[in-house]
Design a protein around this motif. Structure first.
Motif, PDB file in Angstrom:
ATOM      1  N   GLY A  69      -3.985  15.629  -1.156  1.00 14.88           N
ATOM      2  CA  GLY A  69      -3.228  16.596  -1.949  1.00 14.88           C
ATOM      3  C   GLY A  69      -1.858  16.786  -1.419  1.00 14.88           C
ATOM      4  O   GLY A  69      -0.935  17.595  -2.115  1.00 14.88           O
ATOM      5  N   LYS A  70      -1.550  16.021  -0.296  1.00 13.56           N
ATOM      6  CA  LYS A  70      -0.314  16.135   0.038  1.00 13.56           C
ATOM      7  C   LYS A  70       0.685  15.015  -0.541  1.00 13.56           C
ATOM      8  O   LYS A  70       0.244  14.028  -1.095  1.00 13.56           O
ATOM      9  N   ASN A  71       1.934  15.349  -0.357  1.00 15.14           N
ATOM     10  CA  ASN A  71       3.093  14.172  -0.911  1.00 15.14           C
ATOM     11  C   ASN A  71       2.968  13.029  -0.035  1.00 15.14           C
ATOM     12  O   ASN A  71       2.880  13.338   1.152  1.00 15.14           O
ATOM     13  N   SER A  72       3.311  11.918  -0.480  1.00 19.50           N
ATOM     14  CA  SER A  72       3.120  10.531   0.153  1.00 19.50           C
ATOM     15  C   SER A  72       3.967   9.728  -0.396  1.00 19.50           C
ATOM     16  O   SER A  72       4.216   9.577  -1.395  1.00 19.50           O
ATOM     17  N   PHE A  73       4.391   8.663   0.493  1.00 21.36           N
ATOM     18  CA  PHE A  73       4.940   7.469   0.101  1.00 21.36           C
ATOM     19  C   PHE A  73       3.725   6.571  -0.239  1.00 21.36           C
ATOM     20  O   PHE A  73       3.015   6.615   0.604  1.00 21.36           O
ATOM     21  N   TYR A  74       3.962   5.732  -1.202  1.00 19.29           N
ATOM     22  CA  TYR A  74       2.850   4.546  -1.633  1.00 19.29           C
ATOM     23  C   TYR A  74       3.527   3.364  -1.448  1.00 19.29           C
ATOM     24  O   TYR A  74       4.792   3.127  -2.280  1.00 19.29           O
ATOM     25  N   PHE A  75       3.021   2.320  -0.852  1.00 19.76           N
ATOM     26  CA  PHE A  75       3.345   1.123  -0.544  1.00 19.76           C
ATOM     27  C   PHE A  75       2.351   0.195  -0.980  1.00 19.76           C
ATOM     28  O   PHE A  75       1.437   0.016  -0.149  1.00 19.76           O
ATOM     29  N   ASN A  76       2.693  -1.000  -2.022  1.00 21.72           N
ATOM     30  CA  ASN A  76       1.452  -1.578  -2.382  1.00 21.72           C
ATOM     31  C   ASN A  76       0.072  -1.025  -2.660  1.00 21.72           C
ATOM     32  O   ASN A  76      -0.901  -1.260  -2.146  1.00 21.72           O
ATOM     33  N   GLY A  77       0.347   0.279  -3.344  1.00 22.20           N
ATOM     34  CA  GLY A  77      -0.800   0.942  -3.627  1.00 22.20           C
ATOM     35  C   GLY A  77      -1.851   1.709  -2.489  1.00 22.20           C
ATOM     36  O   GLY A  77      -2.662   2.462  -2.818  1.00 22.20           O
ATOM     37  N   GLN A  78      -0.912   1.811  -1.552  1.00 17.47           N
ATOM     38  CA  GLN A  78      -1.438   2.341  -0.334  1.00 17.47           C
ATOM     39  C   GLN A  78      -0.754   3.789   0.248  1.00 17.47           C
ATOM     40  O   GLN A  78       0.531   3.583   0.239  1.00 17.47           O
ATOM     41  N   PRO A  79      -1.132   4.939   0.497  1.00 17.26           N
ATOM     42  CA  PRO A  79      -0.470   5.921   1.115  1.00 17.26           C
ATOM     43  C   PRO A  79       0.107   5.696   2.452  1.00 17.26           C
ATOM     44  O   PRO A  79      -0.272   6.192   3.342  1.00 17.26           O
ATOM     45  N   ILE A  80       1.187   4.847   2.609  1.00 17.81           N
ATOM     46  CA  ILE A  80       1.539   4.400   3.886  1.00 17.81           C
ATOM     47  C   ILE A  80       3.101   4.026   3.726  1.00 17.81           C
ATOM     48  O   ILE A  80       3.410   3.454   2.671  1.00 17.81           O
ATOM     49  N   ALA A  81       3.967   4.353   4.908  1.00 17.59           N
ATOM     50  CA  ALA A  81       5.404   3.874   4.868  1.00 17.59           C
ATOM     51  C   ALA A  81       5.533   2.514   5.630  1.00 17.59           C
ATOM     52  O   ALA A  81       5.294   2.776   6.752  1.00 17.59           O
TER      53      ALA A  81
END
Length: 499
Positions: free
Chosen positions: A63-75
């Motif tokens: 439920g938190k805001n996140s960066f998504y890279f290549n479909g994963q919630p990771i920076a």
């Protein structure tokens, strides 16, 4: 305590992401390491002098805001060299009705990016935090040109929407950004293992595992200052709670650590060892002092946004060691900032494939400056931080997007500024686009001043700095603010026009 040589300067320099199963699988795939060992975010490197990527802002499974890279919630960690170009398509996939509260209502789930510490243009499409803003369903296109003479070091990127920045950065919307070539200033780094450590705050206020998480990091119950309230944040390293960092006994490693917390200080110590500091806030010490290229300290206070790049040595075999953060007294009106364990230090395994620093082909650009006359001159501008029950202020004014610049600075000059903290809590002052020399605290010269982009201003005290406004690339409208982002959101920010 700090060594006597570095103490004054470092005093002046003074999970947000709950990891879901998908992130753990991603970490295992990237690193081949079992849970518990330090994870490593994906690294992206420039090719043909350009690094292009697409980054999304979205809601993670917690439920938190996140960066998504290549479909994963990771920076991802971004790695560029001087002269490279960074291109980011940033897509806002956040909902139109925010799921969290923010400092200024109504929340709008708007978002953008700031490239913290980079000496690049504040105008669109580069490091523009004033006019570049994506509402839900919209996107931004960034093209950031890294100057050919840009100092190498550790920087970082994070969201910067006024009124919502604290919420987004606390949720973990940040990542490391490395400008390559620091070994040109300190050749002994070549061939050493390198670790990039992103330290973030993680709110546990409403977390059902709050007690267990606090126990895991040995959260101290000692009160060293601040309001008598229950601590509601723990610190993570690369999005993990108290991971294990591998280093062989006697081995030398190069650690690059950013305090990416939205509102918490870290007072770092590697038990039983010292830090041999190569750079602070992305600025190699040798850049302005080639005759004394490192500093030595046994613990270092990093304000939110502060960065440390240092050599560390592995402890003797059989000796348990921890990376800890001491309790920080944030002042009578400050938030609790208790001691805790950030990571455990364990022997390096044969499977550990830590990347190593390559030999640099760059030529170092040394700038030995005589700023004594400017230091002795009256300040050209005074920044005064104040607060009351209605908000936070710079020189009696709350920030407004349509406000005129509070100050104008002529590009090509060095300027003495004084930052005054007239409140009862610490405030870290950050200015975009430039670095400054923090040379005095509370009117007393620092024995060993450092170049920074974020400086801790003591409660009821002051810091004197020399701003470096000499780079023509910085022309345009920029900002300076308190980097406790809940304070910035509530008004403690102002515009500066570089002209």
């Amino acid at each position: 305590m700090l060594t006597s040589r570095i103490a004054p300067a470092l005093r002046a320099a003074i999970p947000a992401l709950a990891i879901g199963a998908s992130v753990v699988l991603c970490s295992l795939e990237m690193t081949g390491k079992p849970p518990g060992l330090l994870s490593k975010p994906p690294e992206l490197r420039a090719k043909d002098h350009t690094l292009s990527l697409t980054l999304h802002a979205a809601i993670a499974s917690d439920g938190k805001n996140s960066f998504y890279f290549n479909g994963q919630p990771i920076a991802p960690t971004l790695r560029l060299s001087p002269g490279d170009q960074l291109k980011i398509t940033y897509i806002n996939d956040l909902p139109t009705k925010p799921k969290e509260s923010c400092a200024i209502t109504p929340c709008m789930d708007m978002t953008n990016l700031h490239f913290h510490g980079l000496a690049v243009s504040p105008d669109s499409p580069q490091d523009d935090v004033l006019d570049m803003m994506a509402m839900p369903g919209k996107s931004l296109s960034y093209t950031v040109q890294i100057p050919k003479d840009h100092p190498p070091g550790l920087y970082w990127y994070h969201t910067h929407p006024h009124g919502e920045s604290h919420r987004q950065v606390l949720d973990g919307m940040s990542g490391a950004l490395v400008i390559e070539g620091i070994e040109s200033y300190f050749p002994a780094l070549a061939g050493l293992p390198e670790r990039v450590l992103v330290v973030r705050g993680r709110s546990v206020a409403n977390d059902p595992q709050s007690t267990a998480l606090k126990q895991r990091v040995d959260l101290s119950s000692d009160v060293c200052g601040g309001e008598p309230e229950t601590p509601h944040e723990i610190m993570t390293v690369n999005a993990s709670v108290r991971p294990q960092i591998e280093i062989a006994p006697g081995e030398r490693q190069f650690w690059r650590l950013v305090n990416a917390s939205a509102d918490r200080y870290v007072d770092l110590q590697l038990e039983g060892q010292k830090f041999e500091i190569v750079a602070m806030d992305g600025e190699p010490i040798a850049h302005h002092d080639p005759d004394h290229r490192t500093r030595v300290a046994d613990h270092i206070l990093l304000p939110p946004a502060g960065r440390l790049e240092a050599l560390v040595t592995g402890p003797a075999a059989g000796t348990p060691r921890r990376l800890i953060s001491h309790c920080v007294d944030t002042g009578p009106d400050g938030d609790p900032n208790p001691a805790m364990v950030l990571a455990d230090i364990v022997p390096r395994s044969a499977a550990d494939a830590t990347s190593k620093i390559s030999q640099s082909s760059l030529k170092p650009d040394f700038k030995t400056l005589d700023l004594a006359a400017e230091e002795k001159a009256p300040p050209r501008f005074i920044v005064t931080f104040t607060e009351d029950k209605n908000g936070f202020y710079i020189n009696g004014e709350k920030f407004a997007l349509d406000a005129a610049p509070m100050v104008r600075a002529k590009v090509g000059t060095y300027q003495h500024w004084k930052i005054v903290n007239a409140s009862r809590e610490l405030h870290p002052m950050h200015i975009h686009q430039v670095h400054f020399l923090a040379y005095a605290e509370n009117g007393r010269p620092n024995a060993d001043p450092l170049w920074l982009d974020t400086v801790n201003v003591p409660s009821g005290g002051s810091v004197d700095v020399i701003m470096d406004f000499t780079d023509p690339v910085i022309k345009g409208m920029s900002v300076f603010h308190c980097h406790l982002l809940n304070h910035e959101d509530k008004g403690m920010m102002a515009k500066i026009l570089f002209e």
